[in-house]
Write a protein that holds these residues in place. Sequence first.
Motif: not given
Length: 151
Positions: A73-77
């Motif tokens: 999972e990405t930090n942005d999401r």
Amino acid sequence: MPPTSPTNLTNLSKQHPAVYEQLSAFSAAAEEAAADAGIGAKLVELIKIRVSQLNGCAFCTRLHSRDAVKLGETNDRLAVLPAWWESQYFSDIEAAALGLAEEVTRLSVPQRTEWDTGALNPAQISAVSWLALVMGAWNRVAIRSGYRVAP
């Protein structure tokens, strides 16, 4: 200012380990139902995080955010998850699942239908509902037991 911590917290898992083990089994069954319904592990973690955010459980929010990052999972999401509906980061299925999880967590009368876009099939609706229910129980265990989060 955040509320003060009660001084009468008790570690529920230590006081009644058999009940804690049953909750753990319930959690595993909900995750199995999600997998059987085609809900991926990253979405399961997003649901757990969002429910934990709504319930104000720092321990579970941090735990499942770390698990989500391990799954890619990405930090942005993760950063926009508290306002997921305002972003374009989430697929139709993810948005529907997050909306449903919020509805279940808030115990609203099922009148909200923003999540009901047809992106989730009946098995997925059931699985997301169970995930939100069990995560809410975990949040309450962590908060009531006084699990603290430190850097």
